[in-house]
Structures are given as structure tokens and as C-alpha cells.
Design a protein around this motif. Structure first.
Motif, mmCIF file in Angstrom:
data_model
loop_
_atom_site.group_PDB
_atom_site.id
_atom_site.type_symbol
_atom_site.label_atom_id
_atom_site.label_comp_id
_atom_site.label_asym_id
_atom_site.label_seq_id
_atom_site.Cartn_x
_atom_site.Cartn_y
_atom_site.Cartn_z
ATOM 1 N N ARG A 1 0.822 -1.208 0.000
ATOM 2 C CA ARG A 1 0.000 0.000 0.000
ATOM 3 C C ARG A 1 0.862 1.267 0.000
ATOM 4 N NH1 ARG A 1 -2.728 -2.749 4.317
ATOM 5 N NH2 ARG A 1 -4.551 -3.850 3.519
ATOM 6 N N THR B 1 3.358 2.241 -3.716
ATOM 7 C CA THR B 1 2.845 2.440 -5.067
ATOM 8 C C THR B 1 3.585 3.592 -5.742
ATOM 9 O OG1 THR B 1 1.156 4.002 -4.322
ATOM 10 C CG2 THR B 1 0.556 1.653 -4.360
ATOM 11 N N GLU C 1 2.379 6.184 -6.975
ATOM 12 C CA GLU C 1 1.776 7.432 -6.499
ATOM 13 C C GLU C 1 2.338 7.833 -5.138
ATOM 14 O OE1 GLU C 1 -0.527 5.496 -9.532
ATOM 15 O OE2 GLU C 1 0.069 4.746 -7.546
ATOM 16 N N LYS C 2 2.488 6.853 -4.247
ATOM 17 C CA LYS C 2 3.047 7.146 -2.927
ATOM 18 C C LYS C 2 4.494 7.618 -3.042
ATOM 19 C CE LYS C 2 -0.180 5.832 0.146
ATOM 20 N NZ LYS C 2 -0.650 6.599 1.316
ATOM 21 N N GLN D 1 10.762 -0.718 -6.509
ATOM 22 C CA GLN D 1 9.949 -1.586 -7.367
ATOM 23 C C GLN D 1 10.369 -3.048 -7.175
ATOM 24 O OE1 GLN D 1 10.171 -0.713 -11.557
ATOM 25 N NE2 GLN D 1 8.673 -2.266 -12.121
ATOM 26 N N ARG E 1 9.001 -4.267 -3.946
ATOM 27 C CA ARG E 1 7.587 -4.617 -4.097
ATOM 28 C C ARG E 1 7.441 -6.040 -4.641
ATOM 29 N NH1 ARG E 1 3.339 -1.271 -4.161
ATOM 30 N NH2 ARG E 1 2.349 -2.382 -5.891
ATOM 31 N N GLU F 1 -3.539 -5.770 -0.732
ATOM 32 C CA GLU F 1 -3.336 -4.363 -0.382
ATOM 33 C C GLU F 1 -4.543 -3.501 -0.729
ATOM 34 O OE1 GLU F 1 -1.457 -4.742 -4.552
ATOM 35 O OE2 GLU F 1 -1.957 -6.000 -2.824
ATOM 36 N N ASN F 2 -5.446 -4.023 -1.524
ATOM 37 C CA ASN F 2 -6.645 -3.266 -1.897
ATOM 38 C C ASN F 2 -7.747 -3.340 -0.848
ATOM 39 O OD1 ASN F 2 -5.535 -2.526 -4.442
ATOM 40 N ND2 ASN F 2 -6.025 -4.561 -5.217
#
Length: 345
Positions: A139, A142, A144-145, A160, A163, A189-190
Motif C-alpha cells: 500500500r 505504489t 503514487e506514494k 519496485q 515490491r 493491499e486493496n
């Protein structure tokens, strides 16, 4: 009428107080500094949290204390992943038996376990816990984070890969649940913690998920034998896929032995070879003496990972006072528990 008015007035005050709490008192930032925005504020913070994902395999608690555990309701010494996994795999087979009468051990020895058997409940809880920490890392990592925290370039590329490793570790734990429990709860994570109860996933669907995850992350993992000691790479990914396919017929009803051969061959051709001296696999410098045989390790070092699980358990539980414990590096006499069954004698 006056009493009714008083009740109405008091109710109004309470309602206004609750309304005020919702707008201010409950909209607070934790006062400690261990929050996501600070922990994940730098590339170094992401590396430290990646360490946490791996450490959960070797530690019972992030503090490293032997008297604490991330898993509640169980003796901390019983909540190490390797100890729990080994017991579930070996004491339920024709290979090993344990002479102790601790609650739950006779259940495994005699194949009379239930959902309340201590060590199976511990393994189930440990796997769910490790999936949870992997989800949280995903989470917070990402694109975006990373962008919002000013992390880019080579640092973003490294994360990456982190991840991909987090997804591997999560897939590994889902494979443990797939193999041992069949239809576990499923969260990624969603799914926000505490918002929606986890839904149960069917065994065949979980097989498909684990397979798809392992294939998707392969390009982002380090080449076989090139990652840091104890971190997942393509070799670990191939090995888990081979194991997944080997039992595919049990999991899904459809055999996939050809796929098992394909990924086993990838491992065999990945530069691995047997250690020249077998005992070196169990020494503290096995990352040097036996590195070509090791595909993925759980790192125990005897100083920072002290608990009653892992290699401490595997060695001590198999030794008694009549076996010259000192020759095994065990000065206290061993625990006299595990032994092989008659077919191996």
C-alpha cells in the motif's frame, strides 16, 4: 413537560458533544512517530520495512525479545514460522515424531488435529500476519506514494524490486495456506484493514492467484543468485512455482506436471550446485561456504534472532543427553523431543 424539556436539552448537549468529537477530537494524528508518513519518508525507510517482512520469518516479535510475540494467545516460543511449518509438515507424516506431551503435539503425532490444535492455529495466524505486513508495504510503495514523497530515479527502481519481493513473500504464505488449509480468508493491499471482513477464497482460485503473482513478479526480481543473502530472487520464484505445480492436481483437480518440470529445470540450470561438505550448510558462514546450494534462506544468526524456534528448535529438539550434545554445538544437553520413525531406522 419540564422533565421532557430537560431530557430534550440534555440530549441536545450530548448530540452536540458527539458532533464536535467527530469534527475535531476523532480527527487526530497519532502522537508517536511510527506512522506511515514518517516511516516511509525516505528510501532507507523502505529498505528497513522490507527487512521487517523478511524478519517476520525468523523472529517471533519485531523487538527480537524471546518473551514477546506478534501472535497473541500462544506461547511466544511456539510462534516462530519455521518451527510451526516444520511441525505441520513433518509430525503429520511418516518421517518424524515428537515425544513431548505439550498441548497439540499428540494431535499432530496421532493425526487427530482439529481447528483448535495449538500449532496449526499458530501457523494459520502467523501466515495471515505475514500476509498483512506485506499488504501494508505494498500500500505504501505504489508509484503514487513514491511520487508524493519525492522518491524517484534509482531509488524508485530499487523499491519496485522490493515490491516484487513483498509480493513473493505474500504468495509464499498464501501457498502455505493453500497447501495446509485449503480455503483461507483472502486479503490484498486493496482491502483496508477493519473496513470489510476478509472473504474466503476457494482453493482452486487461490492456486490461480498464487500462480499469477509468481509469474507477474518474475521480471522484477533479481536474477538467480544475485540478490542479497536471504532475499528472494528468480530462483526462489521458480522453485515455488515448481512446488505449486507439483501438487496442482490436489489443489485444482488438474495435473500440471509438465509445468513442474519446466520450472524445476529453470532452478537446476540456474547455477545452483550441492555444497561440497554437507555440514557446512548448517554453519554460520553458510552464505559463503554453501551459497550455491541455497535458493532462499530464513536468516538466523544466533545473536539478533534468538528464540525457541528456527534452527534452535530443529537442533535442540533432536538431541538428548546420551548423544554427546557438545559434538553438535549444544552444551546444555538438548531438549530430547523429535526423532525419526521406525521406517527410517
Amino acid at each position: 413537560m419540564k422533565n421532557l424539556y430537560k431530557v430534550f436539552a440534555v440530549s441536545t448537549i450530548v448530540w452536540l458533544s458527539v458532533s464536535s468529537c467527530k469534527k475535531s477530537d476523532l480527527n487526530l494524528t497519532p502522537t508517536n512517530d511510527q506512522i506511515a508518513s514518517s516511516v516511509y519518508s525516505t528510501p532507507a525507510g523502505y529498505k528497513q520495512e522490507l527487512v521487517k517482512l523478511y524478519a517476520s520469518y525468523a523472529l517471533t516479535h519485531s523487538s527480537g525479545a524471546t518473551a514477546e510475540s506478534d501472535i497473541g494467545g500462544l506461547n511466544p516460543g511456539f510462534t516462530d514460522f519455521l518451527r510451526l511449518f516444520w511441525m505441520s509438515q513433518e509430525l503429520t507424516s511418516d518421517e518424524a515424531i515428537c515425544s513431548w506431551n505439550d498441548t497439540g503435539i499428540p494431535d499432530l503425532n496421532q493425526m487427530t488435529w482439529t481447528s483448535e490444535t495449538t500449532f496449526l492455529r499458530g501457523l494459520y495466524s502467523r501466515s495471515i500476519y505475514q500476509i498483512t505486513v506485506c499488504n501494508e508495504f505494498l500500500r505504501e510503495s505504489t508509484p503514487e506514494k513514491l511520487s508524493s514523497r519525492g522518491i524517484s530515479g534509482a531509488d524508485a527502481t530499487a523499491i519496485q524490486r522490493y515490491r516484487a519481493e513483498a509480493r513473493f513473500l505474500r504468495a509464499f504464505q498464501y501457498w502455505v495456506l493453500l497447501d495446509g488449509f485449503g480455503n483461507p480468508p483472502f486479503i490484498t493491499e486493496n482491502d483496508l484493514i477493519g473496513k470489510v471482513p476478509p472473504k474466503q477464497i476457494k482453493r482452486k482460485d487461490l492456486f490461480n492467484y498464487v500462480e499469477s503473482e509468481l509469474k507477474a513478479i518474475e521480471p522484477d526480481l533479481a536474477d538467480a543468485q544475485t540478490n542479497e543473502y536471504g532475499r528472494a530472487d528468480k530462483g526462489a520464484d521458480w522453485a515455488l512455482l515448481a512446488r505449486l505445480y507439483l501438487n496442482a492436481e490436489v489443489y485444482t483437480g488438474t495435473a500440471k506436471y509438465t509445468d513442474a518440470i519446466t520450472y524445476s529445470s529453470k532452478v537446476i540450470n540456474g547455477g545452483y550446485s550441492l555444497a561440497s561438505t554437507y555440514k557446512n550448510l548448517f554453519l554460520t558462514d553458510n552464505n559463503v561456504t554453501s551459497k550455491n546450494e541455497l535458493i532462499l534462506t530464513i536468516n538466523y544468526d544466533g545473536i539478533h534472532t534468538q528464540n525457541d524456534g528456527g534452527t534452535t528448535y530443529l537442533i535442540n529438539a533432536a538431541i538428548n543427553g546420551d548423544m554427546n550434545p557438545a559434538s553438535f554445538g549444544v552444551p546444555t544437553g538438548g531438549w530430547a523431543g523429535n526423532r525419526t520413525k521406525n521406517p527410517f531406522l
